[in-house]
Design a protein around this motif. Sequence first.
Motif, PDB file in Angstrom:
ATOM      1  N   GLY A 279       0.837  -1.188   0.000  1.00  0.00           N
ATOM      2  CA  GLY A 279       0.000   0.000   0.000  1.00  0.00           C
ATOM      3  C   GLY A 279       0.864   1.227   0.000  1.00  0.00           C
ATOM      4  O   GLY A 279       2.084   1.155  -0.108  1.00  0.00           O
TER       5      GLY A 279
ATOM      6  N   ILE B 104      -9.222   5.645  -1.946  1.00  0.00           N
ATOM      7  CA  ILE B 104      -8.404   4.493  -2.333  1.00  0.00           C
ATOM      8  C   ILE B 104      -7.157   4.877  -3.123  1.00  0.00           C
ATOM      9  O   ILE B 104      -6.510   4.024  -3.732  1.00  0.00           O
ATOM     10  CB  ILE B 104      -9.221   3.469  -3.150  1.00  0.00           C
ATOM     11  CG1 ILE B 104      -9.770   4.110  -4.422  1.00  0.00           C
ATOM     12  CG2 ILE B 104     -10.334   2.874  -2.302  1.00  0.00           C
ATOM     13  CD1 ILE B 104     -10.382   3.099  -5.381  1.00  0.00           C
TER      14      ILE B 104
ATOM     15  N   CYS C 246      -9.096  -8.662  -2.415  1.00  0.00           N
ATOM     16  CA  CYS C 246     -10.034  -7.662  -2.947  1.00  0.00           C
ATOM     17  C   CYS C 246     -11.050  -8.278  -3.894  1.00  0.00           C
ATOM     18  O   CYS C 246     -11.987  -7.601  -4.303  1.00  0.00           O
ATOM     19  CB  CYS C 246      -9.273  -6.537  -3.653  1.00  0.00           C
ATOM     20  SG  CYS C 246      -8.590  -7.003  -5.258  1.00  0.00           S
TER      21      CYS C 246
ATOM     22  N   GLU D 283      -3.963   2.635  -2.716  1.00  0.00           N
ATOM     23  CA  GLU D 283      -4.109   1.175  -2.716  1.00  0.00           C
ATOM     24  C   GLU D 283      -3.399   0.567  -3.915  1.00  0.00           C
ATOM     25  O   GLU D 283      -3.975  -0.176  -4.722  1.00  0.00           O
ATOM     26  CB  GLU D 283      -5.596   0.790  -2.701  1.00  0.00           C
ATOM     27  CG  GLU D 283      -6.343   1.289  -1.482  1.00  0.00           C
ATOM     28  CD  GLU D 283      -5.865   0.642  -0.181  1.00  0.00           C
ATOM     29  OE1 GLU D 283      -5.259  -0.436  -0.226  1.00  0.00           O
ATOM     30  OE2 GLU D 283      -6.095   1.236   0.881  1.00  0.00           O
TER      31      GLU D 283
END
Length: 165
Positions: free
Chosen positions: A44, A60, A88, A63
């Motif tokens: 990340g 996000i 995910c 990400e």
Amino acid sequence: MQRLLQRDVRMTNDANCFALSEAWEGEFRQYPVVLGLILGTGVGGGLVINGEVIDGRNGITGEFGHFRLPVDALDIMGEDIPRVKCGCGQSGCIENYISGRGFEWLYAHTYGESLNSVTIIRHYRAGEANALAHVDRYMSVLAACVGNLLIIFDPHYVGAGRWVV
Ligand SMILES: [Zn+2]
């Protein structure tokens, strides 16, 4: 908390906090675009522009671990590398190959032996051939994945957190 501290308190995720801490570090404050990358159990990061975290519309922005494998990584690992199912819901996200877990998975996939990262690095430091080849391959895959981030964000500085071995 704001009342107790008598100051503005904001919350964000750990990766954004890491990126912000890098961007606000004295010697790095001169850089307007700072990218923070964390390679841990997953992958990340965070993006800071002019001292502010960029969350994006859905929060996000950092990400990065859910970027899909770039073609350069497939060239290194082989087109037939399994597309690992990600938490995910997608398959082939880069965190399954360049995180600490991914480092171990790639070794097991290549050599048919499950070793933890500490053991792989111990073998690497001892000059064991499989471990040397594995770390070289991993670093090339990592470079292919991170290279795409550099093209997208063209940061002035990249701060990197890592998994500990
Ligand atoms: Zn994913």
